[in-house]
Design an enzyme around this catalytic site. Structure first.
Site, mmCIF file in Angstrom:
data_model
loop_
_atom_site.group_PDB
_atom_site.id
_atom_site.type_symbol
_atom_site.label_atom_id
_atom_site.label_comp_id
_atom_site.label_asym_id
_atom_site.label_seq_id
_atom_site.Cartn_x
_atom_site.Cartn_y
_atom_site.Cartn_z
ATOM 1 N N GLU A 1 2.458 -7.290 1.745
ATOM 2 C CA GLU A 1 2.221 -5.859 1.452
ATOM 3 C C GLU A 1 1.929 -5.098 2.749
ATOM 4 O O GLU A 1 0.989 -5.431 3.488
ATOM 5 C CB GLU A 1 1.066 -5.713 0.454
ATOM 6 C CG GLU A 1 0.967 -4.303 -0.080
ATOM 7 C CD GLU A 1 -0.074 -4.166 -1.197
ATOM 8 O OE1 GLU A 1 -0.239 -5.116 -1.998
ATOM 9 O OE2 GLU A 1 -0.717 -3.107 -1.251
ATOM 10 N N LYS B 1 -8.103 -5.888 -7.386
ATOM 11 C CA LYS B 1 -6.804 -6.295 -6.829
ATOM 12 C C LYS B 1 -6.762 -5.961 -5.336
ATOM 13 O O LYS B 1 -6.294 -6.747 -4.516
ATOM 14 C CB LYS B 1 -5.669 -5.589 -7.592
ATOM 15 C CG LYS B 1 -4.275 -6.038 -7.200
ATOM 16 C CD LYS B 1 -3.702 -5.306 -6.021
ATOM 17 C CE LYS B 1 -2.302 -5.780 -5.700
ATOM 18 N NZ LYS B 1 -1.768 -5.215 -4.456
ATOM 19 N N ASP C 1 -6.288 -22.696 -1.775
ATOM 20 C CA ASP C 1 -5.583 -22.523 -3.046
ATOM 21 C C ASP C 1 -5.902 -21.141 -3.629
ATOM 22 O O ASP C 1 -6.968 -20.946 -4.220
ATOM 23 C CB ASP C 1 -6.045 -23.659 -3.977
ATOM 24 C CG ASP C 1 -5.381 -23.619 -5.341
ATOM 25 O OD1 ASP C 1 -4.811 -22.580 -5.706
ATOM 26 O OD2 ASP C 1 -5.464 -24.637 -6.056
ATOM 27 N N HIS D 1 -0.443 4.400 2.991
ATOM 28 C CA HIS D 1 0.406 3.410 2.359
ATOM 29 C C HIS D 1 1.880 3.667 2.702
ATOM 30 O O HIS D 1 2.604 2.754 3.104
ATOM 31 C CB HIS D 1 0.190 3.506 0.850
ATOM 32 C CG HIS D 1 0.576 2.282 0.110
ATOM 33 N ND1 HIS D 1 -0.214 1.162 0.081
ATOM 34 C CD2 HIS D 1 1.672 1.991 -0.632
ATOM 35 C CE1 HIS D 1 0.373 0.237 -0.634
ATOM 36 N NE2 HIS D 1 1.516 0.708 -1.077
HETATM 37 C C1 MEV Z 1 -2.944 -1.684 -3.512
HETATM 38 O O1 MEV Z 1 -2.372 -2.923 -3.235
HETATM 39 C C2 MEV Z 1 -4.433 -1.808 -3.651
HETATM 40 C C3 MEV Z 1 -5.165 -0.527 -4.101
HETATM 41 O O2 MEV Z 1 -4.592 -0.048 -5.311
HETATM 42 C C4 MEV Z 1 -6.598 -0.932 -4.303
HETATM 43 C C5 MEV Z 1 -7.452 0.140 -4.948
HETATM 44 O O3 MEV Z 1 -6.938 0.988 -5.687
HETATM 45 O O4 MEV Z 1 -8.693 0.086 -4.710
HETATM 46 C C6 MEV Z 1 -5.026 0.546 -3.075
#
Ligand code: MEV
Length: 436
Positions: free
Chosen positions: A85, A278, A294, A391
Site C-alpha cells: 500500500e 485496519k 505470522d 494518499h
Molecule cells: C487505509 O489503508 C487506512 C485508513 O483507512 C485508516 C483509518 O481510516 O484510520 C486510512
C-alpha cells in the site's frame, strides 16, 4: 470447464507450470515467461523459496521499505516494512519524525504468556475428573520433560496447566488450558508438541485409572495452541504538552481535541473501529511480514482482543490530561526472533540485523510502535487535511505506471501535482495533454 488433475504435487516445477499454462491461459508462452521472470537467478536462493511451501511455481514480490528515525525507549531504529500500500511507509516515517521531535515513543511489555489447549469430552462427574486431574498433574510435566528441557534451559517452559469445565456450554466438553513461556521463539511447534504429549498422558492416565467405571469415557478431540494471547501484551505510547502539537497554523489544543474525539468515535462505533484498526494493522503487518512472523496469527489475536468486552473497539486510546496529550496502544503479540523463517529467509535475516537482532520482547515493542505511529498518521490526516491528499500523492506513481508513463512523463507529472490535487481523472488528463 476447468480440468482436474491428480498427482499435481508430484510433477516437476516445469511440468506444473506447463499444465497451468495449457489449462488456463490464452497466451501460454507469456504465462510461462512471466512466472520465470520472477524466479531468482541464484538457483540456491530459488530452491530455498521453492521449498518453503508445496507446489511453488514462482515468487510473489512485495516491496520492502524502511521507515527511519524511530526513537523508541531512547534508541533510534530504522523499521523494515513489507507492504504494497503506497502511503504506509511514508506515513510511518512522518509519524516517526513528528514524535522524534516530541520525546519519542515509549514501549513496555506487559506480559509474555502464550496459551494452548487440549480439548476433550468426558462423560462422568466433574468432581471425579477434578480429583483425577489433581493426581495426574505431575505426570503432564514429567512426561513432557524431554520436550521442555531445552526451552527450560533458555528460561521458558510450561507455566501452568489447569482443568476447565465447559460442559455448561457444550455437553461433556472440558479442556486442559495451558500457559507457556517460549522466550524468543514464537513457540507454535513447542506448544503444539507439549499439548499433544499432554493429550497422550491424559488418555493413558484415564484408561489406567480404576476410579472411572466402564460407563465413563474420555475422548481427546484436539490439541492446539491458541492465537488469542491477551496476556502476551505490549503497550506503546507517546505524550507531549498539548501546546507542542501546534503545527502549520493548527493550534495544538484544537488538534488534540479533535484527535481525542476521533479515537472516542472508534471506541464506540464498530464500523469506524474496524477501519481505524485496519490502519493500525497496516503498520503492524508490514513489520510482522518483514521480520518473518505470522501475520495471520497476529491479525486473528489482535482483532479478538479488540472485541474482548463483547464489542469491537479501537485498539488505541487518547486523552488530554493536565495539559498533556497522551496516545497509546495495547495489543497482544506472540512473536518470535528465533526459529521459523527468522534464520532462513535472507531478507528476514537482513531485517532482523537492521533492527539490531532484537529479542522477541524488543520486537513486540517495535511492532506496537509501528501500529501506533500508523494510527497517529492516519487520524492526523483524517482530522486535518483529509486522507486523500497524502494518499493520492503516494498513489500517483501507481496511476502513472498503469498508464505506462515514461521517466520524463513521470517527472513532469510529479512536479505538476506538487501543487495540484491528485485525482485519477486529473492525472489521466494531465498525461493525455502531455502526450498531445
Ligand atoms: C487505509 O489503508 C487506512 C485508513 O483507512 C485508516 C483509518 O481510516 O484510520 C486510512
Amino acid at each position: 470447464m476447468t480440468q482436474k488433475i491428480t498427482g499435481f504435487s508430484k510433477l516437476t516445477k516445469a511440468a506444473k507450470i506447463d499444465w497451468l499454462a495449457q489449462t488456463y491461459f490464452q497466451d501460454q508462452q507469456q504465462a510461462v515467461a512471466l512466472l520465470k521472470r520472477y524466479w531468482n537467478a541464484d538457483s540456491k536462493l530459488q530452491q530455498l523459496h521453492d521449498e518453503f511451501i508445496e507446489n511453488t511455481i514462482s515468487n510473489f514480490y512485495l516491496p520492502l521499505g524502511v521507515a527511519p528515525n524511530f526513537d523508541i525507549n531512547g534508541k533510534t531504529y530504522s523499521i523494515p516494512m513489507a507492504i504494497e500500500e503506497s502511503s504506509v511507509v511514508a506515513a510511518a516515517s512522518k509519524a516517526a519524525k513528528f514524535w522524534g521531535e516530541r520525546g519519542g515513543f515509549k514501549a513496555t511489555v506487559l506480559g509474555t504468556t502464550k496459551v494452548g489447549q487440549v480439548h476433550f469430552t468426558y462423560t462422568g462427574t466433574y468432581e471425579r475428573l477434578q480429583e483425577f486431574f489433581k493426581d495426574t498433574l505431575f505426570r503432564f510435566h514429567k512426561e513432557a520433560a524431554p520436550l521442555t528441557r531445552n526451552m527450560e534451559k533458555r528460561g521458558g517452559g510450561i507455566k501452568a496447566i489447569s482443568l476447565v469445565n465447559k460442559s455448561d456450554q457444550l455437553p461433556h466438553y472440558y479442556q486442559l488450558h495451558c500457559e507457556f513461556d517460549t522466550q524468543d521463539a514464537m513457540g507454535a511447534n513447542f506448544i503444539n508438541s507439549c499439548l499433544e504429549q499432554f493429550a497422550k498422558t491424559l488418555k493413558n492416565a484415564f484408561e489406567a485409572d480404576r476410579r472411572f467405571k466402564d460407563a465413563e469415557s474420555l475422548e481427546i478431540i484436539m490439541s492446539i495452541l491458541s492465537n488469542y494471547v491477551p496476556n502476551c501484551l505490549v503497550r506503546a505510547e507517546v505524550n507531549c504538552p498539548v501546546d507542542a502539537l501546534t503545527e502549520k497554523g493548527i493550534e495544538g489544543q484544537e488538534f488534540a481535541e479533535k484527535f481525542v474525539q476521533a479515537i472516542a468515535i472508534a471506541t464506540v462505533e464498530p464500523y469506524r473501529a474496524v477501519t481505524h484498526n485496519k490502519g493500525i494493522m497496516n503498520g503492524i503487518d508490514a513489520v510482522i511480514l518483514a521480520t518473518g512472523n505470522d501475520f495471520r496469527a497476529v491479525e486473528a489475536g489482535v482483532h479478538a482482543y479488540a472485541a474482548r468486552d463483547g464489542q469491537y473497539r479501537s485498539l488505541t486510546t487518547a486523552e488530554i490530561k493536565e495539559g498533556e496529550f497522551n496516545f497509546a496502544i495495547e495489543i497482544p503479540l506472540a512473536l518470535g526472533t528465533v526459529g521459523g523463517l527468522t534464520k532462513l529467509h535472507p531478507l528476514v535475516k537482513w531485517s532482523m540485523e537492521l533492527l539490531g537482532n532484537p529479542s522477541a520482547q524488543e520486537l513486540m515493542q517495535l511492532v506496537a510502535v509501528a501500529g501506533l505511529a500508523q494510527n497517529f498518521a492516519a487520524v492526523k490526516s483524517l482530522t486535518t487535511t483529509g486522507i486523500q491528499q497524502g494518499h493520492m500523492k503516494m498513489h500517483l506513481m501507481n496511476i502513472l505506471n498503469q498508464m505506462d508513463a515514461s521517466a520524463s512523463e513521470k517527472q513532469k507529472t510529479v512536479h505538476h501535482f506538487k501543487t495540484a490535487t491528485v485525482t485519477h481523472a486529473a492525472v489521466v488528463d494531465f498525461i493525455t495533454t502531455l502526450r498531445h
